[in-house]
Write a protein that holds these residues in place. Structure first.
Motif, PDB file in Angstrom:
ATOM      1  N   ALA A  97      -3.673   2.826   8.388  1.00  0.00           N
ATOM      2  CA  ALA A  97      -3.610   1.543   9.101  1.00  0.00           C
ATOM      3  C   ALA A  97      -4.110   1.701  10.541  1.00  0.00           C
ATOM      4  CB  ALA A  97      -2.177   1.023   9.099  1.00  0.00           C
ATOM      5  N   ARG A  98      -3.832   2.852  11.133  1.00  0.00           N
ATOM      6  CA  ARG A  98      -4.238   3.114  12.518  1.00  0.00           C
ATOM      7  C   ARG A  98      -5.717   3.521  12.575  1.00  0.00           C
ATOM      8  NH1 ARG A  98      -5.844   4.143  16.801  1.00  0.00           N
ATOM      9  NH2 ARG A  98      -4.915   5.245  18.569  1.00  0.00           N
ATOM     10  N   PHE A  99      -6.144   4.274  11.557  1.00  0.00           N
ATOM     11  CA  PHE A  99      -7.483   4.867  11.546  1.00  0.00           C
ATOM     12  C   PHE A  99      -8.535   3.864  11.091  1.00  0.00           C
ATOM     13  CE2 PHE A  99     -10.728   7.396   9.237  1.00  0.00           C
ATOM     14  CZ  PHE A  99     -11.060   8.332  10.201  1.00  0.00           C
ATOM     15  N   GLY A 155      -9.349  -1.628   6.742  1.00  0.00           N
ATOM     16  CA  GLY A 155      -9.138  -1.208   5.354  1.00  0.00           C
ATOM     17  C   GLY A 155     -10.429  -0.745   4.703  1.00  0.00           C
ATOM     18  N   GLY A 156     -10.438  -0.722   3.396  1.00  0.00           N
ATOM     19  CA  GLY A 156     -11.630  -0.267   2.660  1.00  0.00           C
ATOM     20  C   GLY A 156     -11.339   1.048   1.976  1.00  0.00           C
ATOM     21  N   ALA A 157     -11.573   1.073   0.650  1.00  0.00           N
ATOM     22  CA  ALA A 157     -11.237   2.255  -0.142  1.00  0.00           C
ATOM     23  C   ALA A 157     -12.039   3.486   0.306  1.00  0.00           C
ATOM     24  CB  ALA A 157     -11.471   1.973  -1.621  1.00  0.00           C
ATOM     25  N   ILE A 216      -6.501   4.299  -2.552  1.00  0.00           N
ATOM     26  CA  ILE A 216      -5.543   3.260  -2.989  1.00  0.00           C
ATOM     27  C   ILE A 216      -5.045   2.471  -1.767  1.00  0.00           C
ATOM     28  CG2 ILE A 216      -3.207   2.899  -3.918  1.00  0.00           C
ATOM     29  CD1 ILE A 216      -3.769   5.268  -5.834  1.00  0.00           C
ATOM     30  N   ILE A 217      -4.668   3.214  -0.720  1.00  0.00           N
ATOM     31  CA  ILE A 217      -4.168   2.548   0.496  1.00  0.00           C
ATOM     32  C   ILE A 217      -5.258   1.656   1.085  1.00  0.00           C
ATOM     33  CG2 ILE A 217      -3.377   2.931   2.877  1.00  0.00           C
ATOM     34  CD1 ILE A 217      -2.126   5.609   1.786  1.00  0.00           C
ATOM     35  N   GLY A 218      -6.475   2.193   1.166  1.00  0.00           N
ATOM     36  CA  GLY A 218      -7.591   1.430   1.737  1.00  0.00           C
ATOM     37  C   GLY A 218      -7.929   0.183   0.941  1.00  0.00           C
ATOM     38  N   ALA A 224       0.835  -1.208   0.000  1.00  0.00           N
ATOM     39  CA  ALA A 224       0.000   0.000   0.000  1.00  0.00           C
ATOM     40  C   ALA A 224       0.869   1.259   0.000  1.00  0.00           C
ATOM     41  CB  ALA A 224      -0.930   0.000   1.217  1.00  0.00           C
ATOM     42  N   PHE A 225       1.935   1.234   0.780  1.00  0.00           N
ATOM     43  CA  PHE A 225       2.844   2.384   0.855  1.00  0.00           C
ATOM     44  C   PHE A 225       3.505   2.653  -0.502  1.00  0.00           C
ATOM     45  CE2 PHE A 225       7.553   2.952   1.352  1.00  0.00           C
ATOM     46  CZ  PHE A 225       7.546   4.334   1.378  1.00  0.00           C
ATOM     47  N   ILE A 226       3.999   1.595  -1.147  1.00  0.00           N
ATOM     48  CA  ILE A 226       4.660   1.761  -2.455  1.00  0.00           C
ATOM     49  C   ILE A 226       3.659   2.314  -3.483  1.00  0.00           C
ATOM     50  CG2 ILE A 226       5.740   0.516  -4.406  1.00  0.00           C
ATOM     51  CD1 ILE A 226       7.610   0.859  -2.018  1.00  0.00           C
TER      52      ILE A 226
END
Lengths: 138, 146
Positions: B69-71, B75-77, B126-128, B9-11
């Motif tokens: 990740a903390r919030f 996950g989930g977009a 994207i991260i989600g 996710a970070f990349i």
């Protein structure tokens, strides 16, 4: 909602005073080294409402994020959120440093003071805002 | 923390933020930026500071991923896009403060704000979409409105 407003107002007052103390007093001489990058004082004063609105938006968003995902963790969670957000902001500041000829020490002092500022903002918001009773969803 | 998914996710977030920044701020807004040339480094000087730009984007992507990740551990977009939007509003506030103290044009201010909103909302999505915490860490509680 009442606690949201209290947290917002307390954090806003702190950010306003901190911004004035830091940028208007402590870092004044460093800003003076690059006068071509800044508006003249009179012009800044005529656009002062943008500072008020901008700081309000920063604090509102901070309290919203805290209330949505960090509430319940208290002061520690507020500080964690402040540190995460400020380190991301340091990344943004480094991006600006790459494209604008700021003195390096302005970025350094701005980042260090930013961390302190957001730790205190997080602590204020975490201490004041409390979530309502939690209802389990089956 | 699911470190493999976190890293992916970070990349992906870094790739998107960097590419979007290049296109939006570097290409699309190039003309607007040139209206106030004294505010920017010369091409050669910018080349010398390019590493700061890359490192700054890495830091932004890393801490946005950590925040998601903390919030939103599950996950989930959608949820992470909302977080990205809230983070973008913080940057939009900072842009307004910058506008008051630096001789930027209104066009630049608007471009930066719109860019922040698009950039961080999509990066959050994207991260989600890519990050999911280990199932044992997931919890679902609903806060009663006050």
């Amino acid at each position: 909602m009442k606690r949201f407003i209290f947290a917002f107002v307390a954090a806003y007052i702190f950010i306003f005073l901190w911004g004035w103390l830091l940028n208007g007093v402590v870092l004044k001489d460093i800003y003076a080294q690059t006068p071509n990058l800044w508006r003249p004082q009179s012009e800044m004063m005529s656009l002062f409402h943008w500072i008020i609105i901008g700081q309000g938006l920063v604090v509102f968003s901070f309290v919203m994020i805290y209330a949505s995902g960090f509430a319940g963790g208290g002061v520690i969670a507020g500080i964690q959120l402040g540190v995460l957000l400020e380190i991301a902001a340091i990344g943004m500041r480094m991006g600006f440093y790459a494209v604008q000829p700021f003195p390096g020490k302005l970025i350094l002092y701005g980042s260090v003071s930013g961390i302190i500022e957001m730790i205190i903002v997080g602590a204020i918001v975490g201490a004041i805002y409390k979530p309502g009773p939690v209802k389990a969803v089956s | 923390m699911n470190w493999t998914k976190f890293f992916v996710a970070f990349i992906a977030a870094f790739g998107f933020i960097f590419l979007f920044g290049f296109l939006w701020y570097g290409k699309l807004m190039h003309g607007a930026h040139q209206e106030v040339p004294t505010l920017w480094r010369t091409e050669a000087d910018f080349g010398n500071h390019f590493s700061s730009l890359v490192f700054g984007h890495i830091v932004m992507a890393l801490f946005l991923t950590l925040l998601c990740a903390r919030f939103v551990p599950a996950g989930g977009a959608g949820a992470c896009a909302v977080l990205g939007l809230l983070v973008a509003l913080i940057y939009a506030g900072a842009d307004m403060i910058t506008f008051a103290v630096q001789p930027l044009t209104t066009k630049i201010l608007c471009g930066w704000i719109v860019g922040d909103l698009i950039q961080f909302t999509i990066a959050g999505a994207i991260i989600g979409a890519l990050y999911k915490a280990a199932p044992a860490n997931s919890m679902f509680v609903k806060e009663r409105p006050r």
